[in-house]
Enzyme design. Structure first.
Site, PDB file in Angstrom:
ATOM      1  N   ASP A 128     -22.587  -2.520  10.556  1.00  9.81           N
ATOM      2  CA  ASP A 128     -23.694  -1.628   9.826  1.00  9.81           C
ATOM      3  C   ASP A 128     -24.400  -3.130  10.461  1.00  9.81           C
ATOM      4  O   ASP A 128     -25.603  -2.387  10.893  1.00  9.81           O
ATOM      5  CB  ASP A 128     -23.876  -1.560   8.320  1.00  9.81           C
ATOM      6  CG  ASP A 128     -22.910  -0.591   8.070  1.00  9.81           C
ATOM      7  OD1 ASP A 128     -23.350   0.792   9.118  1.00  9.81           O
ATOM      8  OD2 ASP A 128     -22.396  -0.039   7.757  1.00  9.81           O
TER       9      ASP A 128
ATOM     10  N   HIS B 123     -16.024  -4.437   3.855  1.00 10.63           N
ATOM     11  CA  HIS B 123     -16.493  -3.255   3.943  1.00 10.63           C
ATOM     12  C   HIS B 123     -15.587  -2.818   3.054  1.00 10.63           C
ATOM     13  O   HIS B 123     -14.042  -3.199   2.645  1.00 10.63           O
ATOM     14  CB  HIS B 123     -15.772  -2.900   5.187  1.00 10.63           C
ATOM     15  CG  HIS B 123     -15.975  -1.142   6.142  1.00 10.63           C
ATOM     16  ND1 HIS B 123     -15.303  -0.209   4.923  1.00 10.63           N
ATOM     17  CD2 HIS B 123     -17.556  -0.780   6.328  1.00 10.63           C
ATOM     18  CE1 HIS B 123     -16.105   0.963   5.483  1.00 10.63           C
ATOM     19  NE2 HIS B 123     -16.940   0.552   6.346  1.00 10.63           N
TER      20      HIS B 123
END
Length: 431
Positions: free
Chosen positions: A366, A308
C-alpha cells in the site's frame, strides 16, 4: 482431505466428542466442526472469523509468517515480475498458466468486451457531480444486471463464463468513467489497440482536444498494481462476495457487494491513508519528528503503509512494487511534488532504523502503490477504485469456485446472544 488418524477430543460436561482434523496441501491443520452443533448442541465463537475457515479453496495461499503469497502455487513475485495481469487473470480463473494460443484468445475476448452499454452513460449522469467514484462503481456494477440479462443465470456455465469476462473487461471502463465524471471531463471510450493497463490510463487521462500517449513505464507500473492486488485469499471483500453468492445472487450483485465492502477504510483505503499521512508530515525536515512519534508507545500515531496484518515478516508484493515506484519516480521526478519527496525520505529513514527492522515494520504494497498512483496524477479518491478494478478477477474466481462446489450452502453465521430473554408485551398505556 480428512486424515483418519488425526482427531481432536472435545469434552463438555463429561461427554466427549471426536472431531475430525483436515490436512490441507499447505498451511495449518483444520479442526472440522461442521457436525459440532448437531452432536454437542454448541457452536463456536469467533468474531471476525479470524480462526475459522468458511470454505475450501485452490486459488490463493498466504503464509504470513514466511511472507509467502501463491496464486495456484505460483509465487506472487514471479508473477508480478515475469507475467502480466491478463495472464494472471487466466491463471486465477482456470487453474493453469495459458498456452500462447489460449492467452491470445483470452486477451482478444477481454479487449473486445471493454465497451459498456451506451444507455449506461445515462446512469453515470444520474449521480451528483461530487459523487465519490466508489459510490458510482457500486451503483453501476450492480446495475449491470439490468443491462446484461443473458449472463445472470448462475446455473448456466456459459452464462457464468460470459459474466466473468464482462466484469473483467468492463471494470476499467467503469472505473475510468467514474473518475472522468467526478472531475467533469468527457468520457473517453476504450481502444482495442491498447493493452489492459494502457487502455485504463488512456481512458483516465486522455481528452478529446489532444493526443495522449501512454508511457510504457507507467503502463507497466499500473499492470503490476493490478497483478499485485488481483487476489488475497479470504479477506473481507472476498468473503462478502462469497456470502452474497451463497444466496444465489447474480454475479453483478455479488461483485457490487465486494466493491461496497472494499470501500471501507479498514480494507481498501490503506494506500489512501498512507498518502494522507505523507500530507500530514508535509516536508522532509519533519520526518525525524514522525519517526520518533512512531517509536513512542505512548503516542497513538503510527506509520501507515508499514507492516501488515497478515504478513508478520515482509509483504512479498512490496519488493516488486518498490521497483515500479522507483521507475515511476525516476520518470516523473519528485522535484515538484513534496509529498513524493517525503515518501522517498521516509522510506529510507525507516529502512535504516533498527527499531523498524526489529518490529518487522517494512514498507508494504500500500505504501508503494499510493506513491505510484499519486505520481501518475490520480487523486486519493481513485485509489480504492483502482484496487476494486484489480481485485475483480479475484472475486470472480472465488465466486466461480463457490458456485461450482456441490456442497454449497447459504451462509448463516451463528451468534452469541446477550440480549433479553422472552418477556411479555406491555400495552402502551401501562408502560
Amino acid at each position: 482431505m480428512v486424515d483418519e488418524t488425526k482427531t481432536a477430543k472435545l469434552t463438555i460436561d463429561g461427554d466427549s466428542f471426536e472431531l475430525p482434523i483436515l490436512s490441507p496441501s499447505a498451511g495449518p491443520d483444520v479442526l472440522d466442526i461442521r457436525k459440532l452443533y448437531g452432536q454437542a448442541g454448541v457452536f463456536t465463537y469467533d468474531p471476525g472469523f479470524t480462526s475459522t475457515a468458511a470454505c475450501d479453496s485452490t486459488i490463493t495461499f498466504i503464509d504470513g509468517g514466511k511472507g509467502e503469497l501463491l496464486h495456484r502455487g505460483y509465487p506472487i513475485d514471479q508473477l508480478a515480475s515475469q507475467s502480466h495481469f491478463l495472464e494472471v487473470c487466466y491463471l486465477l480463473l482456470y487453474d493453469a498458466l495459458p498456452t500462447a494460443a489460449e492467452l491470445e484468445k483470452f486477451e482478444n475476448t477481454i479487449t473486445r468486451h471493454t465497451m459498456i452499454h451506451e444507455q449506461m452513460v445515462n446512469f453515470f449522469r444520474g449521480f451528483r457531480r461530487d459523487a465519490h467514484p466508489m459510490a458510482i462503481m457500486v451503483g453501476v456494477v450492480g446495475a449491470m444486471a439490468a443491462f446484461y440479462h443473458d449472463s445472470t443465470d448462475i446455473s448456466d456455465p456459459q452464462q457464468r463464463e460470459v459474466a466473468s469476462h464482462r466484469l473483467i473487461a468492463k471494470m476499467p471502463t467503469i472505473a475510468a468513467w467514474a473518475y472522468k465524471y467526478s472531475i467533469g471531463q468527457p468520457f473517453v471510450y476504450p481502444r482495442n489497440d491498447l493493452d489492459y493497463a494502457a487502455n485504463f490510463l488512456h481512458m483516465c487521462f486522455a481528452v478529446p482536444a489532444e493526443e495522449y500517449q501512454v508511457d510504457p513505464i507507467l503502463a507497466r507500473a499500473m499492470d503490476r498494481i493490478f497483478t499485485l492486488h488481483a487476489d488475497h485469499e479470504q479477506n473481507a471483500s472476498t468473503s462478502t462476495v462469497r456470502l452474497a453468492s451463497s444466496s444465489g445472487a447474480n454475479p453483478f450483485a455479488c461483485i457490487a457487494a465486494g466493491i461496497a465492502c472494499l470501500w471501507g477504510p479498514a480494507h481498501g483505503g490503506a494506500n489512501q491513508a498512507c498518502l494522507e499521512m505523507l500530507n500530514e508530515i508535509g516536508s522532509t525536515d519533519r520526518i525525524p519528528e514522525f519517526i520518533a512519534r512512531a517509536k513512542d508507545k505512548n503516542d497513538p500515531f503510527r506509520l501507515m503503509g508499514f507492516g501488515h496484518r497478515v504478513y508478520k515478516n515482509f509483504d512479498p508484493r512490496a519488493t516488486v512494487m518498490k521497483q515500479s515506484a522507483d521507475e515511476v519516480l525516476e520518470l516523473l521526478g519528485v522535484e515538484n511534488n513534496p509529498i513524493l519527496a517525503v515518501a522517498k525520505e521516509l522510506e529510507a529513514a525507516a529502512l535504516a532504523d533498527p527499531y523498524f527492522a526489529e518490529k518487522k515494520l517494512f514498507p508494504n504494497v500500500d505504501f508503494y502503490s499510493g506513491i505510484i498512483l499519486e505520481a501518475m496524477g490520480f487523486p486519493t479518491s481513485m485509489f480504492t477504485p483502482v484496487f476494486a478494478l484489480a481485485r475483480t478477477v479475484g472475486w470472480i474466481s472465488q465466486w466461480k469456485e463457490q458456485i461450482s462446489d456441490p456442497a454449497l450452502k447459504i451462509g448463516r453465521p451463528r451468534q452469541l446472544y446477550l440480549g433479553e430473554t422472552a418477556r411479555n408485551y406491555v400495552n402502551i398505556e401501562d408502560r
